[in-house]
Enzyme design. Structure first.
Site, PDB file in Angstrom:
ATOM      1  N   GLY A  72       0.856  -1.195   0.000  1.00  0.00           N
ATOM      2  CA  GLY A  72       0.000   0.000   0.000  1.00  0.00           C
ATOM      3  C   GLY A  72       0.881   1.231   0.000  1.00  0.00           C
ATOM      4  N   CYS A 110       5.370  -5.987   1.764  1.00  0.00           N
ATOM      5  CA  CYS A 110       5.703  -4.555   1.763  1.00  0.00           C
ATOM      6  C   CYS A 110       4.944  -3.812   2.872  1.00  0.00           C
ATOM      7  CB  CYS A 110       5.443  -3.969   0.379  1.00  0.00           C
ATOM      8  SG  CYS A 110       6.304  -2.420   0.144  1.00  0.00           S
ATOM      9  N   TYR A 111       3.957  -2.988   2.542  1.00  0.00           N
ATOM     10  CA  TYR A 111       3.210  -2.307   3.609  1.00  0.00           C
ATOM     11  C   TYR A 111       2.619  -3.338   4.569  1.00  0.00           C
ATOM     12  CZ  TYR A 111      -0.329   0.525   5.974  1.00  0.00           C
ATOM     13  OH  TYR A 111      -1.088   1.153   6.928  1.00  0.00           O
ATOM     14  N   HIS A 124       8.278  -7.417  -3.363  1.00  0.00           N
ATOM     15  CA  HIS A 124       7.016  -7.881  -3.955  1.00  0.00           C
ATOM     16  C   HIS A 124       7.214  -9.233  -4.657  1.00  0.00           C
ATOM     17  CE1 HIS A 124       4.496  -4.299  -3.312  1.00  0.00           C
ATOM     18  NE2 HIS A 124       5.659  -3.677  -3.281  1.00  0.00           N
ATOM     19  N   GLU A 145       4.985 -11.069  -5.860  1.00  0.00           N
ATOM     20  CA  GLU A 145       3.960 -11.250  -6.901  1.00  0.00           C
ATOM     21  C   GLU A 145       4.375 -10.670  -8.254  1.00  0.00           C
ATOM     22  OE1 GLU A 145       3.980  -9.140  -4.440  1.00  0.00           O
ATOM     23  OE2 GLU A 145       2.900  -7.282  -4.848  1.00  0.00           O
ATOM     24  N   ASP A 198     -10.813 -10.243 -24.982  1.00  0.00           N
ATOM     25  CA  ASP A 198     -11.644 -10.040 -23.783  1.00  0.00           C
ATOM     26  C   ASP A 198     -13.129 -10.034 -24.110  1.00  0.00           C
ATOM     27  OD1 ASP A 198      -9.125  -9.671 -22.808  1.00  0.00           O
ATOM     28  OD2 ASP A 198      -9.268  -7.495 -22.690  1.00  0.00           O
ATOM     29  N   LYS A 238      -5.109 -10.986 -18.455  1.00  0.00           N
ATOM     30  CA  LYS A 238      -5.234 -11.422 -19.839  1.00  0.00           C
ATOM     31  C   LYS A 238      -5.041 -12.924 -20.028  1.00  0.00           C
ATOM     32  CE  LYS A 238      -5.487  -9.132 -23.599  1.00  0.00           C
ATOM     33  NZ  LYS A 238      -6.576  -8.196 -23.700  1.00  0.00           N
TER      34      LYS A 238
END
Ligand code: XMP
Length: 511
Positions: A53, A80-81, A170, A172, A228, A367
């Site tokens: 965050g 992180c945060y 991070h 991710e 999409d 995606k």
């Protein structure tokens, strides 16, 4: 089904965490940090991830969580945060980094303690993606340090007895080497997840939810022919059958032959399909506009006005469906995240939309997940694997004001680029590639004469999530061939450049 709770503190990458968890075949939901604790508990997670965050934990009004969450006996991974918040709430001390060297941003060499469950069986050092200005000056009692960098001694902490883990970087983000393995280790080894979730489950749940929402109503789907909206069409067709009408708006800013190709592809199916030729009205609205966000908003609004008109012709249409996916949402500035660009179908929507509701069944997917869902729904590979094409089309690939003449020039150049890429087999290796007509004019010499024409930029990227991307190292010989052909065959272009920036710091499209 086992569930992971992702508690959202407002960072840019929160849905990316969700996506990584799904990639590990574990069901998860992202809930805002303001969700009452009782509701979080009723969700029944086997593990919790605190996201990053933009705030600092020591500020009074920064996002919090009730410390009671630490007494549930459920493992927690703080990122992180989220890591700093865990340290702060459990008695550690987080302060602003004293000097710039302890503030870390970008790719950072990190050393891991591989006896920690999070890093077990992984190399003892690797690159991680950092983005923090705060520093854990004191870690809470019971925690040990499990990773460090050259600038920072406490990059990761763990209290393994309680199942609490925190990382300043991070995992991710794809720039973190073995980041997904760390998340998998948390899910499988710490939370004891079994991996019982699949895209087939997602499909079933999504269809059931659509049926519940739409009931006996009628839906108009905004179909562009891209991946999409095609997947959204297949999903809705399965959910509501012929109460769905797909409307394809040709705004005159499509690639060469695209309008006819989309119509042909979809007329093979048993679908209500309407094609609207709207070139004149879009070009009129865009005339003289050169600011990217204004262009996006004009296009977003004009699409809606066309859909409203078409809905009136059909009669009694309550729902407008769009193939919005997660990166469209986040880049348009969802929640506390910054506006990067207003995707035509999210931030570009007008204030008033004359439909009862907008339905976006893919809103939380990335995606590649949409492609997986498309396959699950039985869509042919040529549709599932199409490279993305943005809703605003060539309008955001013509820098400066948009005219039909410029669109025609770009269409021809873009076609040559795509044709040569396909001939060389490069199209299969890349995730998106296209040409951009810049508003730079420069001097050239052709046939002994002076030219003063446009510079065309070529862009090609590899990416899996379109949130981050790398510029593609396509062969020089191919670039040479494309350049020669475009300058010879397309009037109005006398210079070609190749874009060698990644995302971040760039974005994929130029506007
Ligand atoms: P950026 O330029 O933000 O692009 O790095 C990420 C992906 O999103 C596509 N894109 C859009 N797609 N409407 C769309 O349907 C839009 O307004 C829009 N803007 C960007 C872009 O082509 C890339 O695949």
């Amino acid at each position: 089904m086992q569930k992971i709770l992702i508690l959202d503190f407002g960072g840019q990458y929160n849905q990316l965490i969700a996506r990584r968890v799904r990639e590990c075949n574990v069901y998860c939901e992202v809930k805002p940090w303001t969700t009452p604790l009782a509701e979080l508990r009723a969700f029944g997670p086997v593990g919790i991830i605190f996201t990053g965050g933009p705030q600092s934990v020591y500020l009074e009004d920064s996002p919090r969580v009730d410390p009671d969450i630490f007494t549930w006996g459920v493992p927690i991974l703080g990122i992180c945060y989220g890591c700093q918040l865990m340290a702060h709430l459990l008695g550690g001390k987080v302060t602003p980094a004293q000097d710039d060297s302890a503030r870390e941003y970008g790719k950072t060499l990190t050393y891991y303690d591989t006896s920690c469950q999070l890093f077990r069986n992984l190399p003892a050092e690797g690159v991680s993606w950092m983005s923090h200005g705060d520093y854990m000056a004191k870690v809470p009692d019971g925690f040990s340090l499990t990773a460090r960098s050259d600038a920072c001694p406490n990059v990761a902490i763990a209290d393994e007895a309680r199942g609490f883990y925190g990382v300043q970087f991070h995992p991710e983000v794809s720039h973190t080497q073995h980041g997904v393995d760390m998340i998998r280790s948390f899910l499988y080894e710490v939370c004891r997840a079994k991996g019982d979730w699949t895209m087939g489950d997602y499909k079933k749940t999504a269809i059931a939810r659509l049926r519940e929402k739409i009931g006996t109503g009628k839906v108009l789907l905004a179909l562009s022919g891209g991946v999409d909206s095609s997947v959204a069409a297949a999903l809705l067709a399965e959910a509501v059958g012929n109460r769905l009408t797909c409307v394809f708006v040709d705004h005159g800013l499509m690639r060469l032959n695209e309008g006819d190709e989309v119509e042909k592809a979809f007329s093979r199916w048993d679908l209500n399909l309407v094609r609207v030729d709207a070139e004149a009205r879009f070009l009129l609205k865009l005339a003289g506009v050169d600011e990217p966000e204004r262009k996006r908003k004009i296009i977003g609004e004009e699409f809606i006005r066309v859909f409203e008109e078409e809905a009136k012709k059909i009669g009694a249409v309550d729902f407008l469906a769009q193939g919005t996916i997660y990166p469209d949402v986040i880049e348009s500035g969802a929640g506390e995240a910054a506006v990067i660009k207003s995707h035509h179908n999210v931030g570009g929507l007008p204030d008033f939309v004359d439909f009862r509701e907008i339905v976006e069944p893919l809103r939380m997917l990335f995606k590649d997940e949409v492609r997986q869902l498309g396959r699950e729904l039985g869509l042919p590979e040529y549709l599932v694997n199409r490279q993305p094409f943005p809703g605003p089309g060539l309008a955001i690939r013509i820098i400066g004001d948009v005219t039909k003449e410029k669109a025609d020039t770009l269409r021809q150049a873009d076609f040559i680029f795509r044709e040569e890429m396909a001939r060389a087999g490069e199209d299969k290796k890349l995730n998106q590639y296209f040409a951009v007509l810049t508003n730079t004019l420069s001097v050239g010499v052709m046939g002994d004469g002076r030219t003063y024409d446009h510079t065309l930029a070529l862009r090609a990227v590899t990416t899996s999530d379109f949130m981050t991307a790398d510029w593609a190292r396509i062969p020089y010989e191919l670039l040479d061939k494309v350049s020669t052909r475009i300058v010879n065959e397309v009037k109005g272009i006398n210079r070609i450049v190749y874009d060698i920036t990644s995302k971040p710091p760039s974005t994929i499209e130029w506007e």
